[in-house]
Scaffold this motif. Structure first.
Motif, short mmCIF file in Angstrom:
data_model
loop_
_atom_site.label_atom_id
_atom_site.label_comp_id
_atom_site.label_asym_id
_atom_site.label_seq_id
_atom_site.Cartn_x
_atom_site.Cartn_y
_atom_site.Cartn_z
N THR A 45 0.79 -1.23 0.00
CA THR A 45 0.00 0.00 0.00
C THR A 45 0.82 1.28 0.00
O THR A 45 0.33 2.34 -0.41
CB THR A 45 -0.92 0.05 1.23
OG1 THR A 45 -0.12 0.16 2.42
CG2 THR A 45 -1.79 -1.19 1.32
N GLN A 67 -4.25 1.46 8.71
CA GLN A 67 -5.08 2.58 8.26
C GLN A 67 -5.18 3.67 9.33
O GLN A 67 -5.12 4.86 9.02
CB GLN A 67 -6.49 2.07 7.91
CG GLN A 67 -6.57 1.24 6.65
CD GLN A 67 -7.88 0.46 6.57
OE1 GLN A 67 -8.60 0.33 7.56
NE2 GLN A 67 -8.18 -0.06 5.39
N LEU A 107 -14.95 2.20 2.68
CA LEU A 107 -13.58 2.38 2.21
C LEU A 107 -12.61 1.52 3.00
O LEU A 107 -11.78 0.79 2.43
CB LEU A 107 -13.18 3.86 2.33
CG LEU A 107 -11.69 4.16 2.15
CD1 LEU A 107 -11.27 3.93 0.71
CD2 LEU A 107 -11.38 5.58 2.61
N HIS A 115 -10.77 -1.62 1.35
CA HIS A 115 -9.32 -1.50 1.22
C HIS A 115 -8.63 -2.70 1.85
O HIS A 115 -7.68 -3.26 1.28
CB HIS A 115 -8.87 -0.20 1.91
CG HIS A 115 -7.40 0.07 1.81
ND1 HIS A 115 -6.58 0.11 2.91
CD2 HIS A 115 -6.60 0.33 0.73
CE1 HIS A 115 -5.34 0.38 2.53
NE2 HIS A 115 -5.32 0.53 1.21
N GLY A 161 -16.93 -1.42 -1.13
CA GLY A 161 -15.67 -0.73 -0.85
C GLY A 161 -14.53 -1.30 -1.67
O GLY A 161 -13.68 -0.56 -2.19
N VAL A 182 -12.13 0.67 -4.39
CA VAL A 182 -10.66 0.73 -4.28
C VAL A 182 -10.01 0.19 -5.55
O VAL A 182 -9.08 0.81 -6.10
CB VAL A 182 -10.19 -0.06 -3.05
CG1 VAL A 182 -8.66 -0.15 -3.02
CG2 VAL A 182 -10.70 0.60 -1.77
N ARG A 183 -10.49 -0.93 -6.03
CA ARG A 183 -9.90 -1.52 -7.25
C ARG A 183 -10.07 -0.59 -8.46
O ARG A 183 -9.15 -0.44 -9.27
CB ARG A 183 -10.54 -2.88 -7.53
CG ARG A 183 -10.15 -3.95 -6.53
CD ARG A 183 -10.59 -5.34 -6.98
NE ARG A 183 -10.22 -6.35 -6.01
CZ ARG A 183 -11.02 -6.84 -5.08
NH1 ARG A 183 -12.29 -6.44 -5.03
NH2 ARG A 183 -10.59 -7.75 -4.22
N ILE A 237 -7.56 2.34 -8.12
CA ILE A 237 -6.18 1.88 -8.34
C ILE A 237 -5.95 1.54 -9.81
O ILE A 237 -4.89 1.85 -10.38
CB ILE A 237 -5.86 0.67 -7.44
CG1 ILE A 237 -5.82 1.12 -5.97
CG2 ILE A 237 -4.53 0.03 -7.83
CD1 ILE A 237 -5.64 -0.02 -4.98
N PHE A 280 -4.51 6.58 -5.64
CA PHE A 280 -5.47 6.18 -4.62
C PHE A 280 -5.09 6.73 -3.25
O PHE A 280 -5.95 7.18 -2.48
CB PHE A 280 -5.59 4.66 -4.56
CG PHE A 280 -6.42 4.18 -3.39
CD1 PHE A 280 -7.80 4.19 -3.45
CD2 PHE A 280 -5.81 3.75 -2.21
CE1 PHE A 280 -8.57 3.78 -2.38
CE2 PHE A 280 -6.57 3.34 -1.13
CZ PHE A 280 -7.95 3.35 -1.21
N ASN A 281 -3.81 6.73 -2.92
CA ASN A 281 -3.37 7.13 -1.58
C ASN A 281 -3.60 8.60 -1.28
O ASN A 281 -3.46 9.02 -0.12
CB ASN A 281 -1.90 6.76 -1.38
CG ASN A 281 -1.71 5.29 -1.05
OD1 ASN A 281 -2.67 4.59 -0.71
ND2 ASN A 281 -0.49 4.81 -1.16
N PRO A 292 -16.91 5.51 -8.41
CA PRO A 292 -15.51 5.91 -8.26
C PRO A 292 -15.10 7.06 -9.18
O PRO A 292 -14.27 7.89 -8.79
CB PRO A 292 -14.74 4.63 -8.60
CG PRO A 292 -15.71 3.52 -8.38
CD PRO A 292 -17.05 4.07 -8.73
#
Length: 360
Positions: free
Chosen positions: A64, A188, A258, A262, A315, A319-320, A323, A331-332, A350
């Motif tokens: 990550t 996280q 999220l 994640h 979620g 995220v996918r 990314i 994403f970060n 998204p």
């Protein structure tokens, strides 16, 4: 006899509206001890889970890019391996902290007194204990962000052993798989320093919206409506809350989706490199998440666990998708400030989040 020698997880501070001691006693009895494990085996399992959490910190960091204190280094949020009774105690403490601003609001204008207060707190304590008892036999692990000073990660050893036996998983693979998911939650909150305060602030905002008189007078009817709604596929959240409260709940739902999604993406991304049987574990565990039996399914609906399962799915899809289009560094950006967190609507869209935050 269950012979797990696990880390303690008790705390203090209990509001008078709930008899937390009773809740812990009821919850502990209902949760039970879990599977029978010999003393030497139990000690080895506890050691393996601690080692798995410590190993997972580096694996999560590498995948990550989030940097958090190592789980075994004594810094930041600690990792505790607990039994069911300790999980019940820990969550009673967490609920007491979580509900403190709500309880303060409710008692501000109508403080409980005398016999009615004592009886009411015991009834509520028994009800909370019933919920904790049900969940205490299910939960594999949990990050508790409300424990001072930095939160703590709880791994529930008896439940992990129960599930690995139930789905006939390779024990060592399954334990590391669970550690990966739960350690992601620890990362996280410890690698994103504002996350805990943001969650606290949202809860306090929710408490500020509550009207003590209407909640106390309408509470029972709302619960009954929730139970009826649960039988038809809804949950208590569908019938509780003003528009303002529902807006706040939508925000919290977006954050929880999220975080859960994640963690699932990290599990699936890291898993194949270190867990040989990860595909089998994932398939069997997803099937188990559906619940078994009519009573179990009803309780899951009433407690909102069906909604939690949707959080994992929605979620993870969010995220996918981000990314895939923006890379991990894109994403970060989500962790930079609270304003970058997705709303509940953006979790399902998204592209809308990327247009707002990444300007893409």
């Amino acid at each position: 006899m269950n012979t797990f020698r696990t880390d303690g997880a008790d705390g203090s501070g209990r509001p008078d509206m709930v008899d937390w001691d009773l809740a812990v006693r009821v919850g502990g009895r209902l949760a039970g001890e879990g599977p029978t494990v010999g003393r030497d085996e139990a000690s080895a399992i506890v050691d393996e889970l601690r080692a798995g959490a410590a190993r997972s910190t580096g694996l999560v960091r590498e995948f990550t890019g989030l940097v958090a204190p190592d789980a075994g280094a004594g810094a930041g949020a600690p990792v505790l391996v607990v039994d069911r009774a300790s999980w019940v105690q820990a969550n009673a403490d967490a609920f007491a902290t979580l509900l403190a601003p709500v309880v303060d609001k409710l008692t501000e204008k109508r403080p409980p007194t005398g016999l009615s207060a004592a009886v009411g707190s015991r009834i509520t304590g028994a009800e909370v204990g019933g919920v904790l008892g049900f969940l205490g036999s299910k939960v594999l692990g949990q990050f508790d962000p409300f424990h001072e000073p930095d939160g703590r990660l709880l791994l529930v050893a008896p439940n992990i052993v129960h599930v690995e036996r139930e789905i006939e998983a390779d024990p060592h693979d399954f334990r590391l798989w669970v550690c990966l998911h739960e350690e992601t939650h620890r990362v996280q909150f410890t690698a994103v320093p504002w996350m805990r305060e943001h969650m606290f602030a949202q809860i306090h905002r929710f408490a500020d919206t509550m009207e003590p008189s209407s909640l106390l007078e309408d509470g029972l009817s709302r619960v009954l409506d929730g139970l009826k709604n649960a039988r038809s596929g809804g949950s208590l959240l569908d019938v509780v809350g003003t528009p303002e409260q529902k807006e706040l709940l939508d925000g919290l739902t977006g954050v929880m989706s999220l975080l859960e999604g994640h963690a699932d993406v990290v599990m699936d991304g890291v898993g194949p490199t270190v867990i040989p049987s990860v595909a089998t574990i994932r398939a069997r565990f997803n099937e188990r998440r559906k619940g078994v039996g009519v009573l179990d399914r009803l309780l899951r609906r009433v407690l909102g666990l069906d909604a939690k399962m949707a959080q994992y799915r929605d979620g993870a899809n969010f995220v996918r998708a981000v990314i895939d289009k923006a890379g991990m560094s894109g994403f970060n950006v989500i962790w930079e400030r609270p304003e970058h967190l997705p709303s509940r609507a953006e979790i399902s869209d998204p592209d809308a989040w990327m247009a707002r935050v990444l300007r893409t």
